[in-house]
Scaffold this motif. Structure first.
Motif, short mmCIF file in Angstrom:
data_model
loop_
_atom_site.label_atom_id
_atom_site.label_comp_id
_atom_site.label_asym_id
_atom_site.label_seq_id
_atom_site.Cartn_x
_atom_site.Cartn_y
_atom_site.Cartn_z
N LEU A 127 0.91 -1.09 -0.07
CA LEU A 127 0.07 -0.17 -0.12
C LEU A 127 0.90 1.35 0.00
CD1 LEU A 127 -2.56 1.50 0.30
CD2 LEU A 127 -2.60 1.17 2.65
N ARG A 128 0.83 1.87 -1.01
CA ARG A 128 2.02 3.04 -1.16
C ARG A 128 0.77 4.25 -0.47
NH1 ARG A 128 6.12 2.80 -4.46
NH2 ARG A 128 6.79 0.90 -5.49
N SER A 167 0.88 7.15 -1.52
CA SER A 167 0.62 8.08 -2.72
C SER A 167 -0.88 7.50 -3.09
CB SER A 167 1.56 8.21 -3.77
OG SER A 167 1.60 6.75 -4.38
N TRP A 168 -1.12 6.23 -2.96
CA TRP A 168 -2.27 5.70 -3.34
C TRP A 168 -3.34 6.09 -2.38
CZ3 TRP A 168 -0.39 -0.02 -4.08
CH2 TRP A 168 0.53 -0.15 -5.28
N ALA A 187 -4.47 9.52 -3.56
CA ALA A 187 -5.30 9.68 -4.70
C ALA A 187 -6.75 8.94 -4.45
CB ALA A 187 -4.20 8.53 -5.62
N LEU A 188 -6.76 7.88 -3.85
CA LEU A 188 -8.02 7.12 -3.64
C LEU A 188 -9.10 7.92 -2.91
CD1 LEU A 188 -6.81 3.32 -2.72
CD2 LEU A 188 -8.17 4.17 -4.82
N CYS A 226 -10.81 -1.37 -4.70
CA CYS A 226 -9.78 -0.57 -5.29
C CYS A 226 -8.61 -1.48 -5.82
CB CYS A 226 -9.16 0.49 -4.61
SG CYS A 226 -10.44 1.63 -3.72
N GLN A 227 -7.79 -1.10 -6.78
CA GLN A 227 -6.37 -1.58 -7.05
C GLN A 227 -5.53 -0.52 -7.30
OE1 GLN A 227 -6.54 -3.89 -10.76
NE2 GLN A 227 -4.70 -5.31 -9.92
N GLU A 228 -4.27 -0.57 -6.44
CA GLU A 228 -3.30 0.30 -6.68
C GLU A 228 -4.10 1.76 -5.96
OE1 GLU A 228 -1.18 -0.11 -9.88
OE2 GLU A 228 0.07 -1.71 -9.18
N ASP A 229 -4.00 2.83 -7.08
CA ASP A 229 -4.61 4.17 -7.07
C ASP A 229 -5.94 4.31 -7.70
OD1 ASP A 229 -3.57 4.34 -9.63
OD2 ASP A 229 -2.94 6.12 -9.42
N ARG A 230 -6.61 3.16 -8.20
CA ARG A 230 -7.68 3.11 -8.95
C ARG A 230 -8.94 2.47 -8.26
NH1 ARG A 230 -3.98 0.50 -11.77
NH2 ARG A 230 -5.50 -1.48 -11.90
N TYR A 265 -11.91 -0.02 0.48
CA TYR A 265 -12.11 1.39 1.32
C TYR A 265 -13.32 1.53 1.57
CZ TYR A 265 -12.02 6.52 1.44
OH TYR A 265 -12.16 7.82 1.71
#
Length: 293
Positions: free
Chosen positions: A139-140, A142-143, A146-147, A170-174, A208
């Motif tokens: 889990l970055r 930055s994600w 962004a999320l 979610c997947q990464e920041d999407r 989330y």
């Protein structure tokens, strides 16, 4: 980030999900506002009545399958032979190739901390201690930023009428799948059902939620096999304890530049300066405030 990355997102324009009602404001002036609609949905597994849930009524197939999965009434390898939804009688019937009988289990149901009278059963934690979450997931930070921004800017029933919870796969920041309902347990179950019906893998996903990080939220996230759970709201002690037991990455109070991780911190990658994250727009900062809204 484009909201087109969402496969499913709230539809605040759906007239079946909200109603306009009139009333008076604090100054005695006549006002009209939108309120969230809730309706009963009775779930049957094969020929047995399981539960009646209060729900906004969208995605009843996903809700039914997810509920049964998270109550350990539907096995991951069960063959679903049909899902019948009847809007006139507010019923959904899930049919399986395996014969089922949960009469004894139904007698052991207990109320949970979730709102809208969510129910869990005495053996809901069956197998909880044997689930192994991905140790390669990351889990970055930055994600997280962004999320939070993308989800809070998505048009939703909450912003239209309030009195509702949201959960997002979610997947990464999407953000991929965004479900809402009057109870957070229903929103979770809808996503669990969607993942099962569409064969969506869990190992690389982030869950989330706008609601509290309770034991119920942790248990269901672990049951789905998702290794990371993020919320705008706070924690309960048992939720933290169970997350640590399962090595679930648990991140709460994720608003604007801030967040707090209390479990599974080994998956965190600090790749963003909090000072560079934008503060929340005040119009959207209310989403998830107070834990219950």
């Amino acid at each position: 980030m484009s909201l087109r990355t969402l496969t499913i997102q709230p539809d605040p324009a759906n007239p079946k999900l909200t109603e306009r009602v009139s009333g008076l404001d604090q100054d005695g002036h006549a006002v009209e506002t939108s309120v969230t609609v809730e309706r009963p949905l009775t779930l049957y597994l094969n020929g047995q009545e399981i539960v009646t849930m209060m729900t906004i009524g969208d995605y009843p197939d996903c809700l039914a399958v997810g509920y049964l999965l998270n109550q350990n009434m539907l096995r991951r390898d069960d063959r679903i032979t049909g899902i019948d939804v009847d809007e006139e009688t507010d019923t959904v019937v899930v049919r399986t190739g395996r014969a089922t009988d949960y009469e004894a289990k139904l007698r052991k149901k207990t109320l949970t901390s979730g709102c809208a009278q969510g129910t869990a059963f005495g053996d809901v934690m069956e197998g909880f201690g044997t689930i192994r979450l991905s140790d390669t997931a990351r889990l970055r930070t930055s994600w997280i930023y962004a999320l939070s921004k993308a989800i809070n800017l998505t048009p939703s029933l909450y912003l239209e009428a309030g009195a509702i919870h949201g959960c997002v796969l979610c997947q990464e920041d999407r953000p991929l799948v965004y479900m809402e309902d009057v109870g957070r347990h229903n929103a979770v179950d809808k996503i669990a059902g969607y993942m099962h019906l569409n064969g969506v893998p869990a190992d690389d996903k982030i869950f989330y939620t706008t609601g509290r990080l309770t034991s119920e939220m942790v248990i269901k996230t672990v049951q789905m096999g998702i290794p990371i759970l993020v919320s705008r709201s706070g924690f309960t002690a048992w939720g933290v304890q169970l997350a640590r037991q399962a090595d679930l990455t648990l991140v709460g109070r994720a608003k604007g530049r801030r967040f707090l991780a209390l479990a599974g911190t080994g998956r965190l990658v600090f790749d963003a300066d909090p000072a560079g994250a934008a503060d929340e727009d005040r119009r959207h900062a209310r989403k998830g405030s107070g834990d219950d809204e």
